[in-house]
Scaffold this motif. Structure first.
Motif, PDB file in Angstrom:
ATOM      1  N   ASP A  25      24.775  46.906   2.887  1.00  0.00           N
ATOM      2  CA  ASP A  25      23.518  47.221   2.391  1.00  0.00           C
ATOM      3  C   ASP A  25      22.330  46.812   3.352  1.00  0.00           C
ATOM      4  O   ASP A  25      22.618  46.189   4.352  1.00  0.00           O
ATOM      5  N   PRO A  26      21.060  47.291   3.220  1.00  0.00           N
ATOM      6  CA  PRO A  26      19.883  46.509   4.032  1.00  0.00           C
ATOM      7  C   PRO A  26      19.706  45.265   4.228  1.00  0.00           C
ATOM      8  O   PRO A  26      19.166  44.870   4.986  1.00  0.00           O
ATOM      9  N   THR A  39      18.757  50.578  -2.594  1.00  0.00           N
ATOM     10  CA  THR A  39      18.651  51.535  -1.614  1.00  0.00           C
ATOM     11  C   THR A  39      17.313  52.290  -1.658  1.00  0.00           C
ATOM     12  O   THR A  39      16.732  52.606  -0.644  1.00  0.00           O
ATOM     13  N   GLN A  40      16.910  52.550  -2.814  1.00  0.00           N
ATOM     14  CA  GLN A  40      15.435  53.288  -3.064  1.00  0.00           C
ATOM     15  C   GLN A  40      14.599  52.211  -2.221  1.00  0.00           C
ATOM     16  O   GLN A  40      13.603  52.781  -1.711  1.00  0.00           O
ATOM     17  N   TYR A  79      16.222  54.368   1.603  1.00  0.00           N
ATOM     18  CA  TYR A  79      17.423  55.056   2.202  1.00  0.00           C
ATOM     19  C   TYR A  79      17.948  56.131   0.924  1.00  0.00           C
ATOM     20  O   TYR A  79      18.828  56.466   1.246  1.00  0.00           O
ATOM     21  N   ARG A 101      18.674  59.885   2.129  1.00  0.00           N
ATOM     22  CA  ARG A 101      19.054  60.297   3.451  1.00  0.00           C
ATOM     23  C   ARG A 101      20.730  60.292   3.455  1.00  0.00           C
ATOM     24  O   ARG A 101      21.237  59.389   2.873  1.00  0.00           O
ATOM     25  N   ASP A 104      22.689  60.417   6.191  1.00  0.00           N
ATOM     26  CA  ASP A 104      23.273  59.580   7.181  1.00  0.00           C
ATOM     27  C   ASP A 104      23.510  58.340   6.676  1.00  0.00           C
ATOM     28  O   ASP A 104      24.342  57.289   7.278  1.00  0.00           O
ATOM     29  N   THR A 105      22.823  57.675   5.554  1.00  0.00           N
ATOM     30  CA  THR A 105      23.433  56.296   4.902  1.00  0.00           C
ATOM     31  C   THR A 105      24.097  56.524   3.554  1.00  0.00           C
ATOM     32  O   THR A 105      23.729  55.862   2.677  1.00  0.00           O
ATOM     33  N   TRP A 106      24.758  57.512   3.464  1.00  0.00           N
ATOM     34  CA  TRP A 106      25.436  57.942   2.162  1.00  0.00           C
ATOM     35  C   TRP A 106      26.125  56.595   1.664  1.00  0.00           C
ATOM     36  O   TRP A 106      26.251  56.769   0.280  1.00  0.00           O
ATOM     37  N   LEU A 127      25.309  53.870   0.956  1.00  0.00           N
ATOM     38  CA  LEU A 127      24.360  53.003   0.115  1.00  0.00           C
ATOM     39  C   LEU A 127      24.341  53.680  -1.340  1.00  0.00           C
ATOM     40  O   LEU A 127      24.173  52.991  -2.147  1.00  0.00           O
TER      41      LEU A 127
END
Lengths: 383, 316
Positions: free
Chosen positions: B96-97, B269-270, B274, B277, B279-281, B283
């Motif tokens: 995750d981020p 995620t929010q 992300y 998006r 491309d970062t599915w 998450l």
């Protein structure tokens, strides 16, 4: 009957009073008040509190609010001071109704139809498939469902615009406000729905099935064309089309989220009424299966489902905060959330009490309808 | 004819064994009815899968996953250059981020979702069954009181109440479970269970119990409530679904103080932008899919139980 209605009304009034007290107490329990959001000197803060009436004793605030409520005056919003709460609610009403009312009605119609079908053809792959799909849709986490729809139809296929209520490029220098168009669309939708019902009612006595179907399809097409022509002639057709294009994805999300429950309820109600003796009688008479299904079983099974619809319609007004957030469709749910966040007490109370009144009305209407249809309900046992 | 043969003819069977046998027999019949419906079996399969999923987490943490990297709340993988990192053999569902392993978070959260769902379901059922039985049995003023209260509770939209409460106090898992349990216990569930209790109250065995001198307390708790339990169990399933769902929505808006849950994962995620998006599915999709499948599983089991409990819904 009159006594029954009167008793229900009195009971409803008492419930309403208790409900108002309950939500008032709940809101008062919030930790600080609206004035805390201003970084100002204590004297100015005291002035704000005095202006909003927050410095009065609690019982006085309560009495004031209740007295206002009785006179249908919901007070003024703190956040949009000095706009009355009723105007705040009314300004959010068109977009709430345009999104959540059609979604609820469509979901009920589709759920009833599908539930009827899978209960009738019990035990097939259709039943398992439809159940799994509808339950998966019903229990989907709304942001995720919105995300999937946005990505597939908005981003990947580029069929539909995503996010926001309207496209600013289309609305540049528009002659009317968004809300005006929304109200017009609501009126059109309501007219179409009423026209469709009227058409169904008017043609139900035509005995020839082919002719009946032709009349219904022809009538619906005529209604649709009339609505189309009307919007074209109004000169704001493209604006309405823009709103509708933005409406599809959130509406689809709410629809997917809600039809499963209706379907399961209808299925259970159908299975229940399939056991009745009159179904056996109808079969023994040699009636065709479709007639038994639609006229005998579904007719009786639909009552509890419609009762649920009536009870859940008031909650349409609150909308769904999650869907509104994901699609940036700021309607009543967002208004309520903002009001709670900024301690805008009159707006919180206003929205909750309007919903409460509607729920109560739905209950009373349903009770009276049941009592009218079924005399056993009118007189409680032992009376 | 000796004394011994008589004794063997009338062997004493303890009461608990009779009860156990009866219980096992009814369990077998009910299981056969339940297994008739593929939908319920699918639901049960999913629940068992998640149960194993939750159990596997502490085992993995103690064997193959060093806790500095894989801890669901405080872990950080220094050897990966950029977070969020896509799925790789090292992190099966990516990171995750904040550099934490998504799979580990997912597994760690599962047990809390179960705990939340089951706690709120138990609270609901205890309240709703007791109130339903008592107000159906006594009727009169007690009945009126509780039923009007239920009318009042179902007038309130659920989510705003939870939002107000979360502004009021710190809402953790236990508080949330209690609130959900109490609200649904005093609300809709009570009404359903009471109407069921009314149907049981007029059965002959209740009258028989009263004639043979059973007190009110005895009748309610030994005769009425045991017969209400099947339908209570059914409503438990729906409460579990609602509870997991409410937790996810509240956590999504950042209104709870829960450290880690599926809703919190989506909230993170929010927060880092992300959410929408593709491309970062990794998450969004694992957590959302977990919420959906677990909720759906309990709902499906509930619907299948409905057919076991309610003979009119069964296949002929």
């Amino acid at each position: 009957m009159a006594r029954f209605v009167l008793r229900r009304l009195v009971r409803g009034a008492v419930a309403l009073l208790l409900f108002q007290t309950l939500i008032f107490a709940l809101v008062q329990a919030l930790p600080y008040d609206f004035s805390a959001f201003f970084i100002v000197s204590p004297s100015l803060r005291a002035f704000i509190r005095e202006e909003l009436g927050l410095d009065r004793p609690l019982w006085e605030q309560y009495a004031r609010w209740m007295w206002g409520f009785v006179r249908l005056d919901l007070g003024r919003s703190f956040l949009y001071w000095p706009a009355p709460v009723s105007r705040v609610i009314l300004s959010r009403l068109p977009r709430t109704l345009l999104l959540f009312l059609p979604a609820a009605v469509l979901a009920y119609l589709f759920g009833i139809w599908l539930g009827k079908e899978i209960a009738w053809r019990r035990g097939g792959m259709l039943e398992v498939g439809a159940s799994l799909f509808s339950v998966a849709a019903y229990t989907s986490f709304a942001p995720w469902l919105g995300f999937v729809l946005l990505n597939v139809f908005g981003w990947y296929l580029r069929w539909l615009p995503y996010q926001r209520l309207v496209n600013p490029n289309v609305w540049f220098n528009a002659p009317v406000t968004v809300d005006r168009v929304l109200i017009g669309l609501l009126g059109t939708g309501g007219g179409l729905f009423a026209g469709g019902l009227g058409l169904w009612w008017a043609t139900r006595r035509i005995t020839d099935p082919l002719l009946r179907r032709a009349a219904r399809i022809g009538g619906l097409t005529a209604l649709g064309v009339a609505a189309w022509m009307g919007w074209n002639a109004s000169g704001i057709g493209p604006l309405a089309a823009d709103v509708l294009a933005h409406l599809v994805l959130p509406l689809g999300t709410v629809f997917l989220l809600s039809f499963g429950e209706t379907m399961m309820t209808m299925r259970a109600a159908m299975l229940d009424s399939l056991r009745e003796d009159y179904v056996l009688t109808a079969r023994a008479k040699g009636l065709p299966g479709r007639v038994i299904r639609d006229r005998h079983v579904a007719r009786n099974a639909i009552l509890p489902v419609l009762a649920r619809l009536a009870l859940s319609l008031p909650f349409v007004l609150v909308g769904s905060l999650v869907v509104e957030r994901v699609f940036m469709w700021h309607a009543m749910g967002q208004a309520l959330f903002d009001a709670i966040e900024f301690q805008d007490i009159p707006v919180i109370l206003g929205i909750l009490s309007v919903v409460g009144v509607l729920v109560l009305l739905a209950h009373i209407v349903l009770d009276v309808l049941y009592a009218w249809l079924d005399p056993r309900v009118r007189y409680p046992r032992g009376e | 004819m000796s004394e011994g043969t008589v004794a063997t003819q009338h062997t004493y069977v303890p009461l608990w064994r009779v009860r156990l046998n009866l219980f096992l027999r009814s369990l077998r019949t009910n299981w056969a009815l339940f297994a008739e419906n593929p939908i319920g079996l699918i639901g049960l399969g999913i629940i068992i899968f998640f149960g194993l999923f939750a159990l596997a987490h502490p085992i993995l943490m103690n064997t193959v996953w060093p806790s500095k990297i894989y801890d669901p709340v405080s872990g950080y993988d220094m050897e990966v250059a950029f977070h969020p990192a896509p799925p790789s053999p090292r992190h099966l569902l990516g990171t995750d981020p904040l550099g934490r392993d998504v799979l580990s978070q997912l597994m760690y959260s599962t047990r809390y979702e179960f705990a939340l769902g089951i706690l709120s379901a138990v609270v609901t059922v205890v309240i709703a069954t007791t109130i339903g039985a008592v107000s159906a049995y006594y009727g009169g003023i007690i009945d009126t009181l509780f039923m009007r209260l239920a009318d009042l509770v179902i007038m309130v939209p659920f989510l705003p109440i939870l939002i107000v409460l979360s502004a009021l106090t710190e809402v953790g898992m236990i508080e949330l479970a209690l609130v959900i349990g109490i609200l649904s216990g005093f609300g809709g569930t009570t009404i359903v269970i009471k109407s069921q209790a009314l149907a049981i109250k007029v059965k002959p065995f209740i009258e028989a119990a009263r004639v043979s001198g059973g007190g009110d307390f005895h009748i309610i708790f030994r005769h009425l409530i045991p017969n209400l339990l099947p339908i209570s169990l059914l409503y438990m399933m729906f409460v579990v679904t609602g509870a997991i769902f409410s937790e996810a929505v509240l956590s999504f808006f950042g209104l709870t103080t829960i450290q880690m849950s599926w809703g919190i994962m989506i909230n993170t995620t929010q927060l880092f932008g992300y959410l929408l998006r593709f491309d970062t599915w990794w998450l969004l999709i694992p957590a959302s899919l977990a919420i959906t499948t677990l909720c759906a599983a309990f709902y499906l089991v509930g619907r299948a139980l409905d057919e076991v409990v309610n003979p009119r819904l069964r296949r002929r």
